[in-house]
Structures are given as structure tokens and as C-alpha cells.
Design a protein around this motif. Structure first.
Motif, short mmCIF file in Angstrom:
data_model
loop_
_atom_site.label_atom_id
_atom_site.label_comp_id
_atom_site.label_asym_id
_atom_site.label_seq_id
_atom_site.Cartn_x
_atom_site.Cartn_y
_atom_site.Cartn_z
N TRP A 164 8.01 35.40 29.33
CA TRP A 164 6.83 34.74 29.89
C TRP A 164 5.80 34.50 28.79
CZ3 TRP A 164 6.96 38.61 34.54
CH2 TRP A 164 7.75 38.07 35.55
N PHE A 165 4.82 33.67 29.12
CA PHE A 165 3.74 33.39 28.18
C PHE A 165 3.06 34.71 27.80
CE2 PHE A 165 4.29 29.27 30.22
CZ PHE A 165 4.33 28.45 29.11
N GLY A 166 2.84 34.86 26.51
CA GLY A 166 2.17 36.07 26.03
C GLY A 166 3.13 37.20 25.73
N GLU A 167 4.42 37.03 26.01
CA GLU A 167 5.39 38.10 25.74
C GLU A 167 6.13 37.84 24.42
OE1 GLU A 167 6.68 39.98 29.92
OE2 GLU A 167 7.67 38.09 29.50
N ALA A 168 6.62 38.94 23.85
CA ALA A 168 7.36 38.81 22.59
C ALA A 168 8.75 38.24 22.87
CB ALA A 168 7.50 40.18 21.94
N LEU A 169 9.30 37.56 21.89
CA LEU A 169 10.69 37.08 22.01
C LEU A 169 11.62 38.27 21.87
CD1 LEU A 169 10.45 33.99 19.63
CD2 LEU A 169 10.47 33.97 22.13
N PRO A 170 12.82 38.20 22.48
CA PRO A 170 13.77 39.30 22.28
C PRO A 170 14.13 39.43 20.80
CG PRO A 170 14.74 37.49 23.61
CD PRO A 170 13.32 37.11 23.32
N ALA A 171 13.94 40.63 20.24
CA ALA A 171 14.06 40.82 18.79
C ALA A 171 15.48 40.50 18.30
CB ALA A 171 13.67 42.24 18.43
N ASP A 172 16.50 40.90 19.07
CA ASP A 172 17.87 40.67 18.61
C ASP A 172 18.20 39.18 18.58
OD1 ASP A 172 17.62 40.66 21.35
OD2 ASP A 172 19.60 41.51 21.74
N ALA A 173 17.69 38.44 19.57
CA ALA A 173 17.94 36.98 19.62
C ALA A 173 17.25 36.30 18.45
CB ALA A 173 17.43 36.42 20.95
N TYR A 174 16.01 36.71 18.19
CA TYR A 174 15.24 36.12 17.09
C TYR A 174 15.95 36.38 15.76
CZ TYR A 174 11.09 34.72 14.46
OH TYR A 174 10.24 34.07 13.62
N ALA A 175 16.41 37.64 15.59
CA ALA A 175 17.06 38.02 14.33
C ALA A 175 18.36 37.24 14.15
CB ALA A 175 17.33 39.52 14.33
N ARG A 176 19.06 36.97 15.24
CA ARG A 176 20.33 36.25 15.14
C ARG A 176 20.11 34.82 14.64
NH1 ARG A 176 24.38 35.24 20.11
NH2 ARG A 176 25.94 34.11 18.91
N VAL A 177 19.06 34.18 15.12
CA VAL A 177 18.76 32.80 14.67
C VAL A 177 18.36 32.83 13.20
CG1 VAL A 177 17.33 30.75 15.03
CG2 VAL A 177 18.05 32.13 17.00
N ASP A 178 17.47 33.75 12.87
CA ASP A 178 17.01 33.84 11.47
C ASP A 178 18.18 34.10 10.53
OD1 ASP A 178 14.39 33.18 11.35
OD2 ASP A 178 13.65 35.21 10.97
N ALA A 179 19.07 35.02 10.94
CA ALA A 179 20.21 35.38 10.08
C ALA A 179 21.11 34.16 9.87
CB ALA A 179 21.00 36.52 10.71
N PHE A 180 21.33 33.40 10.93
CA PHE A 180 22.19 32.22 10.80
C PHE A 180 21.56 31.23 9.81
CE2 PHE A 180 23.50 27.92 12.03
CZ PHE A 180 24.88 28.06 12.07
N LEU A 181 20.24 31.03 9.94
CA LEU A 181 19.59 30.01 9.11
C LEU A 181 19.42 30.44 7.66
CD1 LEU A 181 16.88 28.66 11.59
CD2 LEU A 181 19.05 27.61 10.93
N THR A 182 19.39 31.73 7.42
CA THR A 182 19.13 32.17 6.05
C THR A 182 20.41 32.64 5.34
OG1 THR A 182 18.54 34.35 6.88
CG2 THR A 182 16.73 32.83 6.48
#
Ligand code: NAD
Length: 245
Positions: A164-182
Motif C-alpha cells: 500500500w501507499f507509504g509501505e516499504a517494498l518487499p526487500a527480497d523482491a527489490y533485491a532480486r530486480v537489482d541483482a538481475f540488473l547489476t
């Protein structure tokens, strides 16, 4: 370049691509009949995000929020993946390395055959305890609107497992995208059907651009900053994506 030349160019680059990244938003599901959030037909024309999609709104009136999610579950359950979802799944089948990051919570990408999917805003088909960090579970129930959904053993109030608005993104999902891109340069990146209002979405489109990828935006109302997408199709995803294969 007109759209036909752009189609030929993107198709050629895609054929040679070893690593492909796709970022989608509500627009890719619009042709399946699921309203977007923003825009003339969007949910936020009639409802307030603070009321229906924020922790404060849920604390104030959980019944109203659940009514809305029940309604959306009912709408989504009656919808099918469209040609754009199927084309994204086909791009994955042909690519060496692939990741799809979707802001959608509807599960239509998976139903179309996509496998490497990060649901960065969660899933409408999962539920979890509203407090205390309990584990999410798969849940396709359309709840009785007179009763709040609670967990069987202890009566803990449940909520949809979405961001929801104002909530943090799921950390594992965020890390998976970052790892793929980097973890090595992307060859072709698609940004499809998103108003790109969130800074992390713009960032995830910009990283492949800086790596030399061909960044392709598909949206009747293109939204990315101009210097990111080399090709912009101001058109519906279902009209363009199948032509790229
Ligand atoms: P948004 O509503 O802000 O923007 C939708 C975008 O899609 C707009 O830019 C619009 O021009 C474009 N669009 C409309 N029809 C299109 C089509 N046929 N082809 C291509 N593009 C089209 O949606 P967003 O950017 O995803 O906003 C983020 C939030 O929306 C996320 O939090 C997401 O969870 C949520 N959301 C998800 C769903 C879903 O799961 N289907 C539905 C509504 C909202």
C-alpha cells in the motif's frame, strides 16, 4: 522513424538479445478488462488511494478496504490474459536471461506462462495477518462482506498481501530486480503500461539504458523521461508486442 520501422528495429535487436528485462504496470492488463489506477477509466477517479490502499485507511475501515479487494478479486477472476501478456511470456521463452518485474497484483502474467516474475507490489491472491509479521498464504476467497477475514486459530485480522501507499517494498523482491540488473548488461528492456510515478520504476528503466540496452516504452501515453527510452510506441501493448516476435 515510424512505428513499422521501429517494430522491425526492435524485433531485430530482440532476436539477438541474450538478456531481456521487462517492467510492466496496470496498462498491460487494461485490455483484459482490469481498470488501471490513474487515467480517465482508472480506479482513483472514483476512490481515494488513502482510503483504500494505505495502512491508515485499513486501520480506519478494514471492512471498506476488504470490500474493495473482494470486488477486485471478483473482477480479476473473470478476466483472461491478453495478447500482450502472452507475448511477454514468449519473449521469456526465447531469451537466454530474463526477468519480468510487474507492479500488477493480478497474476495474469503467470497465467499467460511467464515464469521469472517479480511481483514488486505483491499479489491480490495472497493474504497475511495485518499485524505481527505472519506469513502470507495463497487465498482466492471472495469474503462475505459482513465479516472481516480472520485467521482461524487465533482470530488475527487478515489483510491482502499487497504493497500500500507509504509501505516499504518487499526487500527480497527489490533485491532480486537489482541483482538481475547489476549482474551484467541488459540488451533489451521493455517498459509497458506504467505511468512510472514511482522513482524505483524510473531507476530500473534507467539502469539498462546506462548499460547500453535498447529501452522500449509501450504506452498510449508514454511516461518515462525522454532520455531513457530510445523507442516509444504510443500505442496499446496488445497491438505492439505481438508484432515484435
Ligand atoms: P497506472 O494506472 O498509474 O498507469 C497505467 C498506465 O498504463 C498509464 O500510463 C496508461 O497510459 C497505460 N495504459 C493504459 N492502457 C494501456 C494499454 N492498453 N497498453 C499499454 N499501456 C496502457 O498504473 P501503474 O503505473 O501500474 O501504477 C502503479 C500501481 O497500479 C501499482 O501499485 C499496481 O500495483 C497498481 N495496479 C495494478 C493493477 C493490476 O494488477 N492489474 C490494476 C490497477 C492498479
Amino acid at each position: 522513424m515510424n512505428d513499422q520501422d521501429s517494430v522491425a528495429w526492435v524485433r531485430a535487436r530482440l532476436k539477438q538479445a541474450r538478456k531481456v528485462f521487462v517492467l510492466t504496470g496496470a496498462g498491460i492488463s487494461a485490455e483484459s478488462g482490469i481498470p488501471t489506477f490513474r487515467g480517465p477509466e482508472g480506479y482513483w477517479k472514483n476512490y481515494s488511494p488513502q482510503q483504500l490502499a494505505s495502512p491508515e485507511g485499513f486501520a480506519r475501515d478494514p471492512k471498506l478496504v476488504w470490500e474493495w479487494y473482494n470486488h477486485r478479486r471478483r473482477v480479476i477472476a473473470g478476466c483472461e490474459p491478453n495478447a500482450a501478456h502472452r507475448a511477454v511470456a514468449e519473449i521469456e521463452r526465447r531469451a537466454g536471461q530474463f526477468l519480468l518485474c510487474t507492479q500488477n497484483v493480478d497474476g495474469l502474467h503467470q497465467r499467460a506462462g511467464s515464469r521469472c516474475v517479480v511481483e514488486i507490489h505483491g499479489s491480490i491472491w495472497r493474504t497475511r495477518p495485518a499485524a505481527g509479521g505472519g506469513a502470507p498464504f495463497e487465498d482466492r476467497t471472495i469474503y462475505d462482506e459482513d465479516q472481516l477475514p480472520v485467521r482461524a486459530p487465533d482470530g488475527a485480522l487478515l489483510r491482502p498481501d499487497v504493497v500500500w501507499f507509504g509501505e516499504a517494498l518487499p526487500a527480497d523482491a527489490y533485491a532480486r530486480v537489482d541483482a538481475f540488473l547489476t549482474s551484467g548488461p541488459v540488451d533489451v528492456a521493455f517498459v509497458i503500461g506504467t505511468s512510472a510515478v514511482f522513482p524505483y520504476i524510473v531507476r530500473w528503466a534507467a539502469i539498462p539504458r546506462h548499460q547500453g540496452a535498447l529501452v522500449v516504452e509501450i504506452n498510449p501515453a508514454p511516461s518515462l523521461p525522454e532520455n531513457i527510452a530510445a523507442v516509444r510506441f504510443a500505442a496499446k501493448a496488445g497491438d505492439i508486442l505481438p508484432q515484435l516476435l
